[in-house]
Enzyme design. Structure first.
Site, PDB file in Angstrom:
ATOM      1  N   GLU A 317      35.886  42.083  37.291  1.00  0.00           N
ATOM      2  CA  GLU A 317      35.571  41.809  35.948  1.00  0.00           C
ATOM      3  C   GLU A 317      34.652  43.043  35.257  1.00  0.00           C
ATOM      4  O   GLU A 317      33.767  43.226  35.703  1.00  0.00           O
ATOM      5  CB  GLU A 317      34.503  40.673  35.900  1.00  0.00           C
ATOM      6  CG  GLU A 317      35.435  39.406  36.167  1.00  0.00           C
ATOM      7  CD  GLU A 317      34.574  38.195  36.125  1.00  0.00           C
ATOM      8  OE1 GLU A 317      34.095  37.607  35.382  1.00  0.00           O
ATOM      9  OE2 GLU A 317      34.547  37.885  37.487  1.00  0.00           O
ATOM     10  N   GLU A 326      29.239  44.337  41.562  1.00  0.00           N
ATOM     11  CA  GLU A 326      29.419  43.090  40.592  1.00  0.00           C
ATOM     12  C   GLU A 326      30.913  43.213  39.795  1.00  0.00           C
ATOM     13  O   GLU A 326      31.479  42.054  39.609  1.00  0.00           O
ATOM     14  CB  GLU A 326      28.304  42.926  39.445  1.00  0.00           C
ATOM     15  CG  GLU A 326      27.236  42.508  40.298  1.00  0.00           C
ATOM     16  CD  GLU A 326      27.178  41.043  40.422  1.00  0.00           C
ATOM     17  OE1 GLU A 326      27.685  40.348  39.765  1.00  0.00           O
ATOM     18  OE2 GLU A 326      26.655  40.681  41.687  1.00  0.00           O
TER      19      GLU A 326
END
Ligand code: NAG
Ligand code: NAG
Ligand code: NAG
Ligand code: NAG
Length: 470
Positions: A317, A326
């Protein structure tokens, strides 16, 4: 005698298999990105991968519509921002359930609602609204006669534990117990729901890599760790962390409440200080976890209880903030290409078990390349174009990269070494990678407004070689 023994054996087998019921694997479909495929394509991807459980972070009508009649079970979420209004007013909960749940159910097989996410860690202090919001949502489900089909719960981060090592000492933070943990567990028990927990052995490993064995963290062969409190031996950190949660539940006398692991995963790329983040480790962790879950059995403290686990996550993402890891938890790139190849179903597991491995097939690079590329140094990354954004966007980004951006675009000129294949995706990939490498693979240098993404295997376009540095 032989027959008697044989039937004893069969009986034993059936008793064992009744105890060692198989668990389930689902996946989190996070969408904090601007380059993901259309939801309808994502549903096809899930089906093609044999994934029949998905968890969302919202109730996007586009996604829920795409999932209709797919036979995929869905866990949806009520975001933290809505906790206070939902807690304050039953009619807000009713309207939310009407517009976001009953409108889609049963065509879309919604099986659970995650009310909030990691609420105790929410900087906006929403903890006090959690149980009242859960109660109101449950009352709405009762009103719409959906309460027997749809469970409510709330994913809790492992940081809710005061102690998790050794597992037998597991306990919840004292300040959470009376205000929220006990009332939530009462509600889960009363509604026959389950405790949702997010568990990341990666965090423990990366912060204590000098003390925790990587093999123990990745479910590989290791000597194990004995819990000094109860003498049980742990072969992996995931089981040990889950048992810390079980111990914390037991300490409050909620032994009967079942657990679902709503998130676990491992990043394929990280910053240099994120020790352990790598494609090979991500493939080992997730691959061995899937195998551990699907072959059945529970943890040392609850050996009979099958594990139900949602992997984090389906896609990388690109719009998530925080460290590089992340943005790199995905099993798939936005292009739907696999970041690494692991079995996700019992059928695949069966066919891969004949090749003894660490559960990891990560080192297998598609067989089309030359041998030198099969030993990819870990941590090496490239940048490629995302065909999903369309030609116009790619062309604009390509023009920028080769112009102002200063990428080396000579090899993609007519008849130069990387001219073939003469496609916009191939040319843009070459230019984006050049830009990315020239900028030392810095944060944001492989984005181009969502038109590009980082890969951990060398790109393949014809015989073109993509540089890894300048
Ligand atoms: C449906 O859910 C979305 C997101 O959770 C929310 O913004 C919207 O207000 C909900 N609809 C109603 C009628 O509550
Ligand atoms: C906290 O609440 C404010 C106001 O509702 C919102 O704008 C902000 O995004 C919230 N922060 C987080 C981390 O949820
Ligand atoms: C959050 O709640 C705690 C205690 O309930 C309080 O001490 C703290 O000031 C609150 N923080 C915010 C930002 O409201
Ligand atoms: C596990 O993988 C590593 C590297 O991929 C390899 O060196 C090792 O031999 C493997 N171990 C087993 C037991 O397959």
């Amino acid at each position: 005698m032989a027959t008697l023994r044989f039937s004893y054996f069969l009986l034993l087998l059936s008793v064992l298999s009744a105890f060692a019921e198989d668990g389930s694997i689902g996946i989190n479909y996070g969408r904090i990105a601007n380059n993901l495929p259309e939801p309808s394509k994502v549903v096809q991807l899930l089906k093609a991968q044999g994934l029949n459980r998905v968890k969302l972070y919202d109730t996007s009508s586009e996604v829920l519509t795409a999932l209709a009649n797919s036979d995929i079970s869905v866990t949806v979420a009520l975001p933290n921002e809505l906790l206070s209004s939902t807690a304050a007013d039953q009619s807000v909960a009713d309207k939310w359930v009407e517009a976001n749940i009953s409108k889609f159910y049963p065509a879309t097989k919604i099986e659970a609602i995650a009310v909030g996410n990691e609420v105790f860690a929410d900087p906006n202090n929403t903890t006090k609204f959690l149980v009242p919001a859960m109660k109101n949502i449950h009352a709405s489900l009762v009103k719409y006669k959906l309460d027997s089909a749809i469970k409510i719960s709330s994913p809790v981060a492992l940081s809710a534990l005061q102690s998790s090592y050794p597992s037998s000492s597991g306990s919840f933070k004292a300040e959470l117990v009376e205000p929220v943990i006990k009332p939530m567990l009462d509600l889960l028990r009363q509604t026959e729901s389950y405790f949702m927990v997010n568990v990341y052995p990666f965090f423990a490993y990366t912060a204590n890599s000098d003390q925790i064995s990587l093999d123990y963290t990745l479910f590989k062969q290791n000597s194990g760790v004995v819990d000094s409190g109860n003498g049980l031996r742990y072969n992996n950190l995931f089981d040990a962390q889950l048992d810390a949660v079980f111990a914390a539940l037991s300490a409050l006398k909620y032994n009967d409440v079942k657990i679902v692991v709503t998130e676990t995963g491992w990043p394929s790329v990280g910053d240099t200080n994120e020790i352990g983040a790598s494609q090979a480790n991500a493939a080992s962790y997730n691959g061995n976890l899937v195998s551990r879950v699907l072959t059945g059995g529970g943890t040392p403290l609850r050996p009979q209880e099958p594990l139900n686990v949602f992997l984090f996550a389906l896609f990388n993402e690109n719009q998530k903030s925080g460290p590089t890891s992340e943005r790199n938890y995905g099993l798939f790139y936005p292009s739907e290409q696999k970041v690494y190849d692991i079995p996700l179903t019992e059928a695949e597991l069966g066919s891969s078990q004949s090749t003894p491995s660490n559960g990891s097939k990560s080192q297998q690079v598609p067989a089309t390349g030359d041998m030198s590329e099969t030993s990819v140094p870990s941590g090496q990354t490239w940048c490629v174009a995302n065909g999903n954004v369309g030609e116009e966007k790619l062309q604009a980004a390509l023009d920028y990269a080769c112009g102002e951006g200063g990428a080396d675009c000579r090899p993609i000129q007519t008849d130069a070494t990387c001219y073939n294949p003469d496609t916009i995706v191939a040319h843009a990939s070459y230019a984006f990678n050049s830009y990315y490498q020239k900028n030392s693979r810095g944060a944001g240098s492989c984005d181009f407004g969502g038109a590009a993404y980082v890969v951990t295997q060398p790109p393949r376009f014809g015989t073109c070689k993509f540089p890894t540095g300048y």
